[in-house]
Write a protein that holds these residues in place. Structure first.
Motif, PDB file in Angstrom:
ATOM      1  N   SER A 104       0.828  -1.208   0.000  1.00  0.00           N
ATOM      2  CA  SER A 104       0.000   0.000   0.000  1.00  0.00           C
ATOM      3  C   SER A 104       0.860   1.256   0.000  1.00  0.00           C
ATOM      4  O   SER A 104       2.013   1.252   0.429  1.00  0.00           O
ATOM      5  CB  SER A 104      -0.915   0.007   1.230  1.00  0.00           C
ATOM      6  OG  SER A 104      -1.781  -1.104   1.220  1.00  0.00           O
ATOM      7  N   SER A 105       0.256   2.335  -0.473  1.00  0.00           N
ATOM      8  CA  SER A 105       0.934   3.632  -0.452  1.00  0.00           C
ATOM      9  C   SER A 105       1.062   4.134   0.980  1.00  0.00           C
ATOM     10  O   SER A 105       0.239   3.826   1.842  1.00  0.00           O
ATOM     11  CB  SER A 105       0.153   4.650  -1.293  1.00  0.00           C
ATOM     12  OG  SER A 105       0.084   4.225  -2.648  1.00  0.00           O
ATOM     13  N   THR A 106       2.105   4.914   1.202  1.00  0.00           N
ATOM     14  CA  THR A 106       2.409   5.357   2.571  1.00  0.00           C
ATOM     15  C   THR A 106       1.290   6.211   3.177  1.00  0.00           C
ATOM     16  O   THR A 106       1.053   6.140   4.380  1.00  0.00           O
ATOM     17  CB  THR A 106       3.716   6.157   2.576  1.00  0.00           C
ATOM     18  OG1 THR A 106       3.605   7.235   1.631  1.00  0.00           O
ATOM     19  CG2 THR A 106       4.884   5.274   2.193  1.00  0.00           C
ATOM     20  N   GLU A 107       0.592   7.009   2.359  1.00  0.00           N
ATOM     21  CA  GLU A 107      -0.446   7.870   2.928  1.00  0.00           C
ATOM     22  C   GLU A 107      -1.603   7.061   3.502  1.00  0.00           C
ATOM     23  O   GLU A 107      -2.177   7.416   4.535  1.00  0.00           O
ATOM     24  CB  GLU A 107      -0.970   8.858   1.884  1.00  0.00           C
ATOM     25  CG  GLU A 107      -1.543   8.219   0.624  1.00  0.00           C
ATOM     26  CD  GLU A 107      -0.508   8.093  -0.471  1.00  0.00           C
ATOM     27  OE1 GLU A 107      -0.892   7.973  -1.650  1.00  0.00           O
ATOM     28  OE2 GLU A 107       0.688   8.117  -0.137  1.00  0.00           O
ATOM     29  N   PHE A 108      -1.952   5.936   2.871  1.00  0.00           N
ATOM     30  CA  PHE A 108      -3.014   5.084   3.393  1.00  0.00           C
ATOM     31  C   PHE A 108      -2.553   4.333   4.634  1.00  0.00           C
ATOM     32  O   PHE A 108      -3.327   4.123   5.566  1.00  0.00           O
ATOM     33  CB  PHE A 108      -3.482   4.090   2.326  1.00  0.00           C
ATOM     34  CG  PHE A 108      -4.147   4.726   1.147  1.00  0.00           C
ATOM     35  CD1 PHE A 108      -5.447   5.222   1.243  1.00  0.00           C
ATOM     36  CD2 PHE A 108      -3.482   4.863  -0.062  1.00  0.00           C
ATOM     37  CE1 PHE A 108      -6.072   5.808   0.150  1.00  0.00           C
ATOM     38  CE2 PHE A 108      -4.096   5.453  -1.161  1.00  0.00           C
ATOM     39  CZ  PHE A 108      -5.379   5.935  -1.053  1.00  0.00           C
TER      40      PHE A 108
ATOM     41  N   LEU B  57      -7.040  -5.722   5.119  1.00  0.00           N
ATOM     42  CA  LEU B  57      -6.705  -6.988   4.467  1.00  0.00           C
ATOM     43  C   LEU B  57      -6.503  -6.843   2.971  1.00  0.00           C
ATOM     44  O   LEU B  57      -6.200  -7.833   2.302  1.00  0.00           O
ATOM     45  CB  LEU B  57      -7.812  -8.028   4.738  1.00  0.00           C
ATOM     46  CG  LEU B  57      -8.074  -8.361   6.207  1.00  0.00           C
ATOM     47  CD1 LEU B  57      -9.206  -9.374   6.321  1.00  0.00           C
ATOM     48  CD2 LEU B  57      -6.815  -8.889   6.886  1.00  0.00           C
ATOM     49  N   TRP B  58      -6.672  -5.641   2.454  1.00  0.00           N
ATOM     50  CA  TRP B  58      -6.525  -5.418   1.017  1.00  0.00           C
ATOM     51  C   TRP B  58      -5.709  -4.145   0.800  1.00  0.00           C
ATOM     52  O   TRP B  58      -5.953  -3.133   1.449  1.00  0.00           O
ATOM     53  CB  TRP B  58      -7.899  -5.281   0.361  1.00  0.00           C
ATOM     54  CG  TRP B  58      -7.843  -5.335  -1.142  1.00  0.00           C
ATOM     55  CD1 TRP B  58      -7.885  -4.271  -2.008  1.00  0.00           C
ATOM     56  CD2 TRP B  58      -7.698  -6.501  -1.954  1.00  0.00           C
ATOM     57  NE1 TRP B  58      -7.779  -4.702  -3.303  1.00  0.00           N
ATOM     58  CE2 TRP B  58      -7.667  -6.074  -3.309  1.00  0.00           C
ATOM     59  CE3 TRP B  58      -7.592  -7.858  -1.684  1.00  0.00           C
ATOM     60  CZ2 TRP B  58      -7.531  -6.959  -4.373  1.00  0.00           C
ATOM     61  CZ3 TRP B  58      -7.460  -8.742  -2.740  1.00  0.00           C
ATOM     62  CH2 TRP B  58      -7.432  -8.290  -4.054  1.00  0.00           C
ATOM     63  N   PRO B  59      -4.698  -4.183  -0.084  1.00  0.00           N
ATOM     64  CA  PRO B  59      -3.852  -2.991  -0.265  1.00  0.00           C
ATOM     65  C   PRO B  59      -4.611  -1.832  -0.884  1.00  0.00           C
ATOM     66  O   PRO B  59      -5.518  -2.023  -1.692  1.00  0.00           O
ATOM     67  CB  PRO B  59      -2.742  -3.501  -1.198  1.00  0.00           C
ATOM     68  CG  PRO B  59      -3.329  -4.692  -1.890  1.00  0.00           C
ATOM     69  CD  PRO B  59      -4.275  -5.320  -0.900  1.00  0.00           C
ATOM     70  N   LYS B  60      -4.221  -0.632  -0.486  1.00  0.00           N
ATOM     71  CA  LYS B  60      -4.787   0.587  -1.053  1.00  0.00           C
ATOM     72  C   LYS B  60      -3.655   1.407  -1.664  1.00  0.00           C
ATOM     73  O   LYS B  60      -2.624   1.623  -1.044  1.00  0.00           O
ATOM     74  CB  LYS B  60      -5.500   1.397   0.035  1.00  0.00           C
ATOM     75  CG  LYS B  60      -6.762   0.743   0.560  1.00  0.00           C
ATOM     76  CD  LYS B  60      -7.520   1.665   1.503  1.00  0.00           C
ATOM     77  CE  LYS B  60      -8.831   1.038   1.957  1.00  0.00           C
ATOM     78  NZ  LYS B  60      -9.602   1.939   2.857  1.00  0.00           N
ATOM     79  N   GLY B  61      -3.887   1.863  -2.868  1.00  0.00           N
ATOM     80  CA  GLY B  61      -2.835   2.567  -3.583  1.00  0.00           C
ATOM     81  C   GLY B  61      -1.707   1.612  -3.913  1.00  0.00           C
ATOM     82  O   GLY B  61      -0.558   1.830  -3.520  1.00  0.00           O
ATOM     83  N   LEU B  62      -2.042   0.523  -4.609  1.00  0.00           N
ATOM     84  CA  LEU B  62      -1.102  -0.557  -4.873  1.00  0.00           C
ATOM     85  C   LEU B  62       0.224  -0.042  -5.424  1.00  0.00           C
ATOM     86  O   LEU B  62       0.265   0.696  -6.399  1.00  0.00           O
ATOM     87  CB  LEU B  62      -1.713  -1.556  -5.864  1.00  0.00           C
ATOM     88  CG  LEU B  62      -0.851  -2.779  -6.214  1.00  0.00           C
ATOM     89  CD1 LEU B  62      -0.641  -3.655  -4.998  1.00  0.00           C
ATOM     90  CD2 LEU B  62      -1.516  -3.575  -7.338  1.00  0.00           C
TER      91      LEU B  62
END
Length: 287
Positions: free
Chosen positions: A38-42, A50-55
């Motif tokens: 995930s991206s650092t901001e998320f 359980l699911w990446p955001k900003g892959l």
């Protein structure tokens, strides 16, 4: 036979229970994997579960570029593969010898092996033995002391005893030596026990870090778990600072390193699963 409603209900609840347990066991790993992707901001906002955001694969691009991690990974692979082979060689040969009814004093030897379940070797005598044998600050210190395991001896001895004695008699008639019987008959017929104990030992060898913490002084010989522990616990380490200076959050960095250190041993398991299940059923009732 008709399946009663109560039995179907039990099967459903039983399956549901194990699905929930399996999910609870898998959820922490999924969370760590999601954070690492995930991206650092998320991640900083606490929005990743359980699911990446900003892959993104940014963290892995930098982790894969760290020579320290690759060297430590190579050390771990080396001691895991060679240590497991040494363990299987010593443990299986001792178990085979103890499974033969004509071996003298085998009952006394088995009692000595069982005692090790109750009394373990204290740390200071263990360290002194390794030191006097000249294995300090060598990778042998991480492989030789665990070359024979009491649990493995007992399990493999039971497996060898389950092989029909007529097969061994046929080998003797054909002119096989005792070592030939073990190598050509007993070992091939006991692959499930070899796979089971090999997998147990390999996982333990891969995850172990206390032995390296005690016996290893050269950083070039550190296995991946020591480096992983140093980077996660000690955020002032040079490797940790190098990556955090690239605006990578500590949580993302730690998650990526955990996945990097865990993935190799996870990949091995599916190839041994068939034999592992057979070996785990040792001692169950047979028709």
């Amino acid at each position: 036979m008709p399946v009663y409603r109560s039995e179907r209900l039990f099967q459903f609840l039983n399956a549901l229970f194990f699905v929930v347990v399996g999910f609870l066991m898998l959820a922490p790993m999924l969370h760590v994997l999601a954070v690492s992707l995930s991206s650092t901001e998320f991640v900083d906002a606490g929005q990743v579960y359980l699911w990446p955001k900003g892959l993104t694969f940014f963290i892995y691009e930098h982790i894969f570029g760290q020579k320290t991690l690759w060297r430590a990974l190579g050390v771990s692979v080396y001691i895991t593969v060679l240590g497991t082979l040494i363990y299987l060689a010593f443990t299986s040969t001792l178990a085979y010898a103890l499974s033969r009814p004509y071996m003298p004093k085998r009952a006394l030897i088995m009692k000595g092996i069982v005692i090790t379940f109750i009394f373990s070797v204290p740390l200071i005598p263990h360290f002194l033995i390794v030191h006097y044998l000249g294995m300090t600050n060598t990778l042998w210190a991480l492989m030789i002391p665990g070359a024979i395991g009491a649990f493995g001896v007992i399990l493999m001895k039971t497996f060898f005893q389950g092989i029909s004695s007529e097969i061994f008699d046929a080998g003797y008639i054909d002119g096989c030596s005792e070592f030939g019987i073990f190598l050509r008959i007993a070992a091939p017929l006991s692959l499930p026990s070899f796979a089971t104990m090999g997998l147990f030992h390999a996982v333990g060898q891969w995850n172990a870090y206390f032995g390296a913490l005690i016996f290893i002084r050269s950083k070039e010989l550190f296995p991946i778990q020591i480096v992983l522990r140093g980077m996660i616990v000690n955020e002032n380490s040079p490797d940790f600072k190098l990556l955090t200076d690239m605006h990578i959050t500590p949580e993302t960095l730690k998650s990526g390193i955990v996945i990097f250190a865990t993935l190799p041993i996870i990949i091995v398991y599916p190839f041994l699963q068939k034999y592992f299940v057979k070996g785990a059923q040792l001692g169950s009732l047979k028709e």
